[in-house]
Design a protein around this motif. Structure first.
Motif, mmCIF file in Angstrom:
data_model
loop_
_atom_site.group_PDB
_atom_site.id
_atom_site.type_symbol
_atom_site.label_atom_id
_atom_site.label_comp_id
_atom_site.label_asym_id
_atom_site.label_seq_id
_atom_site.Cartn_x
_atom_site.Cartn_y
_atom_site.Cartn_z
ATOM 1 N N SER A 21 4.159 1.753 2.334
ATOM 2 C CA SER A 21 4.670 0.530 2.956
ATOM 3 C C SER A 21 5.991 0.121 2.303
ATOM 4 O O SER A 21 6.239 0.417 1.130
ATOM 5 C CB SER A 21 3.655 -0.609 2.830
ATOM 6 O OG SER A 21 3.494 -1.017 1.480
ATOM 7 N N ASP B 161 -4.252 4.612 7.148
ATOM 8 C CA ASP B 161 -5.547 3.925 7.027
ATOM 9 C C ASP B 161 -5.433 2.403 7.080
ATOM 10 O O ASP B 161 -6.281 1.694 6.534
ATOM 11 C CB ASP B 161 -6.264 4.336 5.724
ATOM 12 C CG ASP B 161 -6.464 5.839 5.626
ATOM 13 O OD1 ASP B 161 -6.827 6.457 6.643
ATOM 14 O OD2 ASP B 161 -6.246 6.395 4.529
ATOM 15 N N GLN B 162 -4.378 1.903 7.736
ATOM 16 C CA GLN B 162 -4.184 0.469 7.848
ATOM 17 C C GLN B 162 -4.303 0.033 9.312
ATOM 18 O O GLN B 162 -4.036 0.807 10.228
ATOM 19 C CB GLN B 162 -2.810 0.065 7.313
ATOM 20 C CG GLN B 162 -2.629 0.315 5.829
ATOM 21 C CD GLN B 162 -3.571 -0.505 4.978
ATOM 22 O OE1 GLN B 162 -3.672 -1.726 5.148
ATOM 23 N NE2 GLN B 162 -4.287 0.154 4.073
ATOM 24 N N VAL C 68 0.865 -1.177 0.000
ATOM 25 C CA VAL C 68 0.000 0.000 0.000
ATOM 26 C C VAL C 68 0.901 1.225 0.000
ATOM 27 O O VAL C 68 2.114 1.130 0.233
ATOM 28 C CB VAL C 68 -0.937 0.020 1.231
ATOM 29 C CG1 VAL C 68 -1.886 -1.169 1.207
ATOM 30 C CG2 VAL C 68 -0.129 0.046 2.535
ATOM 31 N N THR D 144 2.785 2.622 11.250
ATOM 32 C CA THR D 144 1.749 1.930 10.487
ATOM 33 C C THR D 144 1.393 2.768 9.270
ATOM 34 O O THR D 144 1.252 3.991 9.383
ATOM 35 C CB THR D 144 0.483 1.711 11.349
ATOM 36 O OG1 THR D 144 0.835 0.998 12.529
ATOM 37 C CG2 THR D 144 -0.569 0.911 10.591
ATOM 38 N N ARG E 151 -0.617 -4.224 10.291
ATOM 39 C CA ARG E 151 0.204 -3.821 9.156
ATOM 40 C C ARG E 151 1.371 -2.923 9.576
ATOM 41 O O ARG E 151 2.035 -2.334 8.725
ATOM 42 C CB ARG E 151 -0.650 -3.104 8.105
ATOM 43 C CG ARG E 151 -1.612 -3.993 7.338
ATOM 44 C CD ARG E 151 -0.922 -5.068 6.527
ATOM 45 N NE ARG E 151 -0.005 -4.547 5.537
ATOM 46 C CZ ARG E 151 -0.345 -4.309 4.268
ATOM 47 N NH1 ARG E 151 -1.569 -4.559 3.845
ATOM 48 N NH2 ARG E 151 0.554 -3.837 3.425
#
Length: 269
Positions: free
Chosen positions: A10, A187-188, A7, A184, A192
């Motif tokens: 990441s 929005d995870q 994402v 993180t 994650r």
């Protein structure tokens, strides 16, 4: 955890610049069982290639390309727009070391530096849909990323503004242990989480002369056996091995060229 379902923001790839590509590939092959696949015509010429775990891309290795650069691991973060990310880096007080450029249709990348001197890169997947890592979060593969910085608050503001990362502070064990910030992607969920950042003094960042830096953490099924392979093949142990409650058994290592990395046997593995 680090996954191959990338994402925005990441970790999606990492590579190491080395003065001797074949020798570096042999070192990490001995330590982690990685094979080397050249992405050029001559595997002994020292050009860029993939380090593979069971035939899957775990990292890359290539010659040093920046004048005066030390051998070090570079972590790439996924971006939806490499050009917009590079512009945002400058707006947020960072530096664009290598402007966004195309990689033969595989994607678009840029080399960047945060305001404290931490170097990183971004990758935007291209038409050939080359996403990045093919294996993660298992023995012999990347399982965590970590930033040592002289200004934790500044780093949080920079990367939060750049990628939308959220952070969660946890106390380090012991008196005066400080704070470790878990990272993180935007929005995870917490599962994650892909890394952390730790504030240290410039004197503690001797590898970079006081500048912030990122390093990778590789999972292992046996920390002590892995660091034995590190030392047997010309590397060294900078710290550990030691047990970290709730984390696992870990050691900070240097390869024969002085590039640092961490090996970790996670407590749940």
């Amino acid at each position: 955890m680090i996954t191959t379902d990338f994402v925005h923001g990441s970790p999606c790839w990492l590579d190491i610049g080395a003065p001797d590509v074949p020798a570096t590939a042999r070192f990490y092959g001995s330590v982690f069982g990685w094979g080397f696949q050249s992405w050029g015509s001559d595997p002994e010429a020292g050009e860029y290639g993939a380090l593979q775990l069971d035939g899957k891309g775990a990292a890359g290795v290539g010659p040093l390309t920046e004048e005066g650069a030390r051998s070090a691991w570079m972590i790439y973060f996924r971006t939806d727009d490499a050009d917009a990310t590079a512009q945002a880096v400058e707006r947020l007080g960072g530096t664009v070391r290598v402007p966004p450029s195309d990689a033969d249709g595989w994607g678009r990348m840029a080399q960047l530096t945060d305001p404290q001197g931490g170097q990183f890169a971004v990758w935007q997947a291209g038409e050939k849909a080359q996403g990045g890592l093919e294996v993660a979060d298992r023995p012999g593969a990347l399982c965590w990323t970590e930033l040592y910085t002289t200004d934790a608050a500044g780093a949080k503001a920079f990367y939060g503004g750049l990628f939308g990362w959220t952070t969660q502070d946890v106390p380090l064990p012991g008196d005066g242990g400080g704070t470790y910030s878990l990272i993180t992607p935007a929005d995870q969920p917490e599962e994650r989480m892909h890394g952390g950042l730790l504030q240290l003094s410039a004197q503690d960042l001797s590898l970079t002369g006081g500048r912030a830096y990122w390093h990778p953490v590789f999972a292992t099924a046996d920390c002590d056996a892995t660091i034995a392979k590190v030392t047997e093949n010309g590397g060294s142990v900078q710290m550990g091995p030691e047990d970290a409650e709730g984390v696992g058994r870990l050691a900070v290592c240097l390869d024969p060229n002085g590039a640092d990395f961490v090996v970790l046997k996670p407590s749940e593995m």
